[in-house]
Write a protein that holds these residues in place. Structure first.
Motif, mmCIF file in Angstrom:
data_model
loop_
_atom_site.group_PDB
_atom_site.id
_atom_site.type_symbol
_atom_site.label_atom_id
_atom_site.label_comp_id
_atom_site.label_asym_id
_atom_site.label_seq_id
_atom_site.Cartn_x
_atom_site.Cartn_y
_atom_site.Cartn_z
ATOM 1 N N MET A 161 -9.936 -1.363 -0.087
ATOM 2 C CA MET A 161 -9.504 -1.736 -1.424
ATOM 3 C C MET A 161 -10.657 -1.838 -2.406
ATOM 4 O O MET A 161 -10.452 -1.719 -3.616
ATOM 5 N N LEU A 162 -11.880 -2.046 -1.922
ATOM 6 C CA LEU A 162 -12.980 -2.456 -2.783
ATOM 7 C C LEU A 162 -13.316 -1.418 -3.848
ATOM 8 O O LEU A 162 -13.278 -1.708 -5.052
ATOM 9 N N THR A 163 -13.673 -0.202 -3.429
ATOM 10 C CA THR A 163 -14.122 0.804 -4.391
ATOM 11 C C THR A 163 -13.031 1.140 -5.394
ATOM 12 O O THR A 163 -13.274 1.202 -6.608
ATOM 13 N N LEU A 164 -11.818 1.364 -4.915
ATOM 14 C CA LEU A 164 -10.725 1.724 -5.811
ATOM 15 C C LEU A 164 -10.397 0.589 -6.771
ATOM 16 O O LEU A 164 -10.119 0.825 -7.953
ATOM 17 N N SER A 165 -10.445 -0.649 -6.282
ATOM 18 C CA SER A 165 -10.178 -1.796 -7.163
ATOM 19 C C SER A 165 -11.225 -1.883 -8.275
ATOM 20 O O SER A 165 -10.881 -2.187 -9.434
ATOM 21 N N ILE A 166 -12.484 -1.616 -7.929
ATOM 22 C CA ILE A 166 -13.549 -1.636 -8.945
ATOM 23 C C ILE A 166 -13.348 -0.511 -9.953
ATOM 24 O O ILE A 166 -13.472 -0.706 -11.174
ATOM 25 N N VAL A 167 -13.029 0.694 -9.454
ATOM 26 C CA VAL A 167 -12.812 1.830 -10.352
ATOM 27 C C VAL A 167 -11.688 1.539 -11.332
ATOM 28 O O VAL A 167 -11.818 1.752 -12.553
ATOM 29 N N LEU A 168 -10.566 1.035 -10.848
ATOM 30 C CA LEU A 168 -9.418 0.780 -11.714
ATOM 31 C C LEU A 168 -9.687 -0.351 -12.703
ATOM 32 O O LEU A 168 -9.277 -0.277 -13.872
ATOM 33 N N THR A 171 -13.485 -0.514 -19.718
ATOM 34 C CA THR A 171 -14.465 0.308 -20.450
ATOM 35 C C THR A 171 -13.873 1.613 -20.972
ATOM 36 O O THR A 171 -14.429 2.212 -21.895
ATOM 37 N N GLY A 172 -12.793 2.074 -20.376
ATOM 38 C CA GLY A 172 -12.202 3.342 -20.778
ATOM 39 C C GLY A 172 -12.930 4.564 -20.268
ATOM 40 O O GLY A 172 -12.627 5.687 -20.671
ATOM 41 N N SER A 173 -13.882 4.380 -19.346
ATOM 42 C CA SER A 173 -14.701 5.487 -18.863
ATOM 43 C C SER A 173 -14.670 5.561 -17.341
ATOM 44 O O SER A 173 -14.988 4.571 -16.662
ATOM 45 N N TYR A 174 -14.323 6.742 -16.820
ATOM 46 C CA TYR A 174 -14.397 6.948 -15.377
ATOM 47 C C TYR A 174 -15.854 7.044 -14.930
ATOM 48 O O TYR A 174 -16.186 6.691 -13.804
ATOM 49 N N GLY A 175 -16.707 7.523 -15.823
ATOM 50 C CA GLY A 175 -18.122 7.596 -15.481
ATOM 51 C C GLY A 175 -18.708 6.217 -15.247
ATOM 52 O O GLY A 175 -19.424 5.991 -14.269
ATOM 53 N N ALA A 176 -18.408 5.273 -16.150
ATOM 54 C CA ALA A 176 -18.899 3.905 -15.985
ATOM 55 C C ALA A 176 -18.282 3.257 -14.756
ATOM 56 O O ALA A 176 -18.977 2.573 -13.980
ATOM 57 N N ALA A 177 -16.992 3.466 -14.574
ATOM 58 C CA ALA A 177 -16.324 2.892 -13.409
ATOM 59 C C ALA A 177 -16.912 3.442 -12.117
ATOM 60 O O ALA A 177 -17.154 2.696 -11.158
ATOM 61 N N GLY A 178 -17.160 4.746 -12.084
ATOM 62 C CA GLY A 178 -17.757 5.346 -10.897
ATOM 63 C C GLY A 178 -19.152 4.841 -10.631
ATOM 64 O O GLY A 178 -19.544 4.636 -9.482
ATOM 65 N N PRO A 223 -5.081 -5.720 -13.949
ATOM 66 C CA PRO A 223 -6.202 -4.874 -13.557
ATOM 67 C C PRO A 223 -7.184 -5.560 -12.601
ATOM 68 O O PRO A 223 -7.849 -4.894 -11.803
ATOM 69 N N ALA A 224 -7.262 -6.888 -12.668
ATOM 70 C CA ALA A 224 -8.199 -7.620 -11.815
ATOM 71 C C ALA A 224 -7.591 -8.041 -10.488
ATOM 72 O O ALA A 224 -8.308 -8.538 -9.612
ATOM 73 N N ALA A 225 -6.288 -7.856 -10.325
ATOM 74 C CA ALA A 225 -5.614 -8.379 -9.137
ATOM 75 C C ALA A 225 -6.118 -7.728 -7.853
ATOM 76 O O ALA A 225 -6.197 -8.374 -6.807
ATOM 77 N N GLY A 226 -6.457 -6.448 -7.915
ATOM 78 C CA GLY A 226 -6.925 -5.756 -6.710
ATOM 79 C C GLY A 226 -8.223 -6.326 -6.177
ATOM 80 O O GLY A 226 -8.347 -6.613 -4.984
ATOM 81 N N LEU A 227 -9.192 -6.517 -7.058
ATOM 82 C CA LEU A 227 -10.504 -7.017 -6.625
ATOM 83 C C LEU A 227 -10.420 -8.475 -6.188
ATOM 84 O O LEU A 227 -11.087 -8.882 -5.224
ATOM 85 N N LEU A 228 -9.619 -9.268 -6.878
ATOM 86 C CA LEU A 228 -9.469 -10.669 -6.485
ATOM 87 C C LEU A 228 -8.807 -10.789 -5.110
ATOM 88 O O LEU A 228 -9.212 -11.608 -4.279
ATOM 89 N N THR A 229 -7.806 -9.958 -4.855
ATOM 90 C CA THR A 229 -7.153 -9.970 -3.547
ATOM 91 C C THR A 229 -8.108 -9.507 -2.457
ATOM 92 O O THR A 229 -8.119 -10.068 -1.351
ATOM 93 N N GLU A 230 -8.887 -8.497 -2.761
ATOM 94 C CA GLU A 230 -9.879 -8.006 -1.795
ATOM 95 C C GLU A 230 -10.846 -9.108 -1.390
ATOM 96 O O GLU A 230 -11.150 -9.291 -0.202
ATOM 97 N N ALA A 231 -11.344 -9.868 -2.364
ATOM 98 C CA ALA A 231 -12.289 -10.938 -2.076
ATOM 99 C C ALA A 231 -11.643 -12.032 -1.222
ATOM 100 O O ALA A 231 -12.251 -12.546 -0.274
ATOM 101 N N ALA A 232 -10.404 -12.370 -1.545
ATOM 102 C CA ALA A 232 -9.713 -13.424 -0.793
ATOM 103 C C ALA A 232 -9.433 -12.998 0.641
ATOM 104 O O ALA A 232 -9.639 -13.773 1.590
#
Length: 432
Positions: A47-54, A60-67, A187-196
């Motif tokens: 979940m980690l990488t995809l949650s950060i990307v999303l 930011t509106g940028s896939y480059g920044a997200a990547g 948008p933050a739910a994925g990363l928060l769930t991953e951490a928990a």
């Protein structure tokens, strides 16, 4: 749960009269005590990488920044994973896991808060580094526990396949869960769930001390002087091969997200990635059930050739059904390469350094994934939709060329050492 379980005694395998297979593997005494918490603890890894990307793309509106932010997480994980494995070999898995999952949970929370606050990119990079560096290496730790539990049994090949299937099962559920949380909840739910999940699962796994590999000077097991697993030439070759596999994971994550966004169906991202991971999982099940007569080195070269060929076709897909079919095919080609690579570690690396060796390989996947996420994000921003699919093609082709050129290094130093032929065979054969 009774008192009849001996604390320091390794779990025993079923009677030798039955055929080695998944059923026999799962009947190994003590296996479920680390498999269940291990599965819970490794689930967030997918979940980690995809949650950060999303999340970062949303803010930011940028896939480059997200990547780039996701890549920083992957690079730091790749760099620190081998040291985590080495420390686990020396001091025990629990000593590494408990502080690690605490740091990871706090770092993931910090990254989430900063992203939602629209903090500058340098601040996100600072939070991404400890988030990646503290990712618990549950998969390598489970594999190390199997090595101690089975102690050279013919079931080791089955265990390698089973672990690959388990890894890929997480990559079926993980992206689906991350996408659903980030698109349907917040948008933050994925990363928060991953951490928990990492925190809870990691602590539960660390609590299973009975199946932990013995550390130096304990359990009556003498340890040889420690030397880095990376000093084994074959491990370095496998690292390159796993870098190429990581390029597939990273390139697929960004490119699928960009493709589904371009057609106005972002929810299909998790479905398409889940199809890709399902192909990996299904081929892993089949791979572990076959009684292989071909030596692991040759299987790795053949399987990797199929992976490079299938990954080279991804950039040509311009529809959801075709992309799903190609993703399924690519996924089916990954598991055999992963399983064979992990199986070769058993023959190439001394037992006292195997956790570190496994973390070098998982770290290589993470590093390849991080590089692929970065490059694919830039290609998606600057070129056409789907340009990021060029990354898996380039990564696997280059890795295949290296693997073919240096395949002679995938041989154990002791030429008379024997390993199991495969699932269903008990007759040993010399490593090719």
């Amino acid at each position: 749960m009774g008192s009849t379980v001996t604390t320091d005694e390794p779990a025993t395998t079923p009677p030798a009269s039955s055929r080695p297979g998944y059923g026999q593997l799962l009947r190994t005494r003590g296996a479920w005590t680390f498999l269940l918490p291990g599965f819970a603890a490794r689930q967030p890894f997918a979940m980690l990488t995809l949650s950060i990307v999303l999340l970062v793309q949303h803010t930011t509106g940028s896939y480059g920044a997200a990547g780039a932010i996701a890549a920083a997480t992957g690079v730091s994980m790749a760099l620190f994973a081998p040291y985590s494995g080495r420390l686990a070999d020396r001091f025990g898995q629990r000593a590494v896991l408990v502080p690690g999952v605490l740091v990871h949970a706090l770092s993931g929370l910090s990254l989430t808060v900063l992203a939602l606050a629209h903090a500058p990119l340098w601040a996100l990079f600072l939070a991404a580094v400890p988030t990646g560096a503290s990712v618990p290496q549950i998969g390598p730790m489970v594999r190390a526990r199997w090595g101690v539990t089975l102690q050279g049994s013919p079931l080791m090949a089955t265990a390698a396949a089973f672990e690959s299937v388990t890894d890929e099962l997480t990559f079926v559920f993980g992206p689906l869960l991350a996408t659903a949380l980030c698109t349907a909840v917040a948008p933050a739910a994925g990363l928060l769930t991953e951490a928990a999940l990492t925190l809870v699962g990691g602590l539960l796994f660390a609590a299973r001390k009975r199946t932990q590999p013995p550390v130096a000077g304990t359990g009556g097991h003498a340890r040889v002087p420690h030397a880095s697993a990376l000093r084994v030439p074959g491990v370095r070759v496998l690292v390159v091969a796993f870098l190429g596999i990581g390029s597939v994971f990273g390139g697929m994550q960004v490119s699928l997200a960009a493709f589904t966004h371009s057609i106005g169906e972002p929810g299909l991202n998790g479905v398409l990635y889940g199809v890709f991971a399902a192909g990996n999982m299904l081929s892993g099940i089949v791979c572990g059930a076959i009684a292989w007569k071909v030596a692991p080195r040759r299987r790795l070269v053949a399987g990797y050739t199929a992976l490079a060929l299938s990954a080279s076709a991804l950039w040509t897909a311009h529809s959801v059904p075709l992309l799903g079919a190609l993703g399924l095919l690519v996924g089916m080609c990954i598991a055999p390469a992963l399983i064979t690579g992990y199986t070769l570690v058993e023959a190439l690396v001394p037992a006292g350094a195997r956790t570190e060796a496994f973390t070098w390989l998982t770290g290589a996947v993470a590093f390849g994934q991080a590089a692929a996420v970065t490059v694919a994000g830039q290609l998606e921003d600057r070129l056409w939709d789907g340009a990021g699919f060029l990354v898996p093609m380039a990564g696997t082709v280059l890795a295949l060329a290296t693997l073919v050129a240096l395949r002679s290094l995938l041989v154990a130093r002791q030429q008379n050492r024997t390993v199991a032929r495969g699932v269903g065979h008990r007759v040993p054969m010399t490593v090719d």
